[in-house]
Design an enzyme around this catalytic site. Sequence first.
Site, PDB file in Angstrom:
ATOM      1  N   ASP A  47      18.753  23.598 -60.836  1.00  0.00           N
ATOM      2  CA  ASP A  47      18.944  22.967 -59.524  1.00  0.00           C
ATOM      3  C   ASP A  47      17.602  22.457 -58.982  1.00  0.00           C
ATOM      4  OD1 ASP A  47      17.895  25.425 -58.893  1.00  0.00           O
ATOM      5  OD2 ASP A  47      19.420  25.945 -57.397  1.00  0.00           O
ATOM      6  N   SER A  48      16.517  22.673 -59.750  1.00  0.00           N
ATOM      7  CA  SER A  48      15.246  22.000 -59.439  1.00  0.00           C
ATOM      8  C   SER A  48      15.451  20.489 -59.434  1.00  0.00           C
ATOM      9  CB  SER A  48      14.164  22.373 -60.461  1.00  0.00           C
ATOM     10  OG  SER A  48      14.630  22.173 -61.787  1.00  0.00           O
ATOM     11  N   ASP A  86      22.597  25.656 -63.678  1.00  0.00           N
ATOM     12  CA  ASP A  86      22.438  26.483 -62.478  1.00  0.00           C
ATOM     13  C   ASP A  86      23.670  26.407 -61.588  1.00  0.00           C
ATOM     14  OD1 ASP A  86      20.100  27.980 -62.231  1.00  0.00           O
ATOM     15  OD2 ASP A  86      18.906  26.219 -61.696  1.00  0.00           O
ATOM     16  N   LYS A 114      23.501  30.077 -64.845  1.00  0.00           N
ATOM     17  CA  LYS A 114      22.458  30.918 -64.250  1.00  0.00           C
ATOM     18  C   LYS A 114      22.684  30.970 -62.752  1.00  0.00           C
ATOM     19  CE  LYS A 114      17.927  29.384 -63.835  1.00  0.00           C
ATOM     20  NZ  LYS A 114      17.733  29.398 -62.362  1.00  0.00           N
ATOM     21  N   GLU A 116      20.865  33.066 -59.042  1.00  0.00           N
ATOM     22  CA  GLU A 116      19.700  33.811 -58.563  1.00  0.00           C
ATOM     23  C   GLU A 116      20.128  35.124 -57.901  1.00  0.00           C
ATOM     24  OE1 GLU A 116      17.424  31.248 -55.996  1.00  0.00           O
ATOM     25  OE2 GLU A 116      17.243  29.685 -57.526  1.00  0.00           O
ATOM     26  N   GLU A 183      10.694  34.515 -62.134  1.00  0.00           N
ATOM     27  CA  GLU A 183       9.904  33.457 -61.486  1.00  0.00           C
ATOM     28  C   GLU A 183       8.900  34.064 -60.509  1.00  0.00           C
ATOM     29  OE1 GLU A 183      12.072  30.086 -60.057  1.00  0.00           O
ATOM     30  OE2 GLU A 183      10.278  29.229 -59.107  1.00  0.00           O
TER      31      GLU A 183
HETATM   32  O1  KIV Z   1      16.041  25.171 -61.296  1.00  0.00           O
HETATM   33  C1  KIV Z   1      15.196  25.394 -62.176  1.00  0.00           C
HETATM   34  O2  KIV Z   1      14.633  24.486 -62.798  1.00  0.00           O
HETATM   35  C2  KIV Z   1      14.884  26.784 -62.485  1.00  0.00           C
HETATM   36  C3  KIV Z   1      13.682  27.040 -63.324  1.00  0.00           C
HETATM   37  C4  KIV Z   1      12.466  26.887 -62.512  1.00  0.00           C
HETATM   38  C5  KIV Z   1      13.736  28.365 -63.974  1.00  0.00           C
HETATM   39  O3  KIV Z   1      15.547  27.653 -62.035  1.00  0.00           O
END
Ligand code: KIV
Length: 258
Positions: A47-48, A86, A114, A116, A183
Amino acid sequence: MTGAKISATTIRNMKARGLKIPALTAYDFPMTRLVDEANIPLILVGDSLGMVVLGYPDTTRVTMAEMEHHVRAAARAKPNGLLVADLPYNSYQTVESALANASSLVDAGAEAVKAEGGREIAPQISAIIGSGIPFLGHLGMLPQHVLEEGGYHVKGKSESEHHALVADAQALVEAGAFAMVLELVAPHVAKELTEHLPIPTIGIGSGPHCDGQILVTPDLLGMLPWYSLKHVKPRLNAAEQMRLVVEEWKQSVVNGAK
Ligand code: KIV
């Protein structure tokens, strides 16, 4: 591509085999294909993308529709590496929403998801894994909490944060995560977790002792010259190269070349 298709089990077993795990993000077809052609075993549609592709100030504005759109594009590259997506902000608050959204990301082409957090989302993680979707954990600095936390701070320096990380990591293992991202975890805590956990740790800004390392690919390539990060030294100045090429081409057009 070389080698057999990478699964979550392959990634999990890399720790026991003593193999380091390089992981990168990708958000579209060409980036996924190029990263995969370099034999990166784990490719994250993170989600970056909210910041590095969509121009949001942080990841909290990313929606499920945006994630699905980018996962579909990345999946069209048919990577040999494991394609993880994510779950975005507010998409896994309940077991029901976590299950529905994880399954939508898999329908879009993700092979694992994934999210958090640790103990507080253990029921959601167990439900996701119970439905047959492999799960990658994410502990330490949690970017989806950046607004409450007032910035991106290293975690695990105090005893209480250290204990919380150990308990959350244990919860991820018990729930059945195949690996976890750490992280901005204090390097001595990342080292301790890496030594004691049966599943791989994949660090970002958490020191050299993790079982793997993950980076946001545009940061590695120097595509975002407007900010610098302590934990990434870009290996290319893609932004400057693009500016130069665009300028040269513009001049050739202005000067009448075909
Ligand atoms: O969203 C993302 O790119 C991430 C990485 C920084 C691990 O969660």
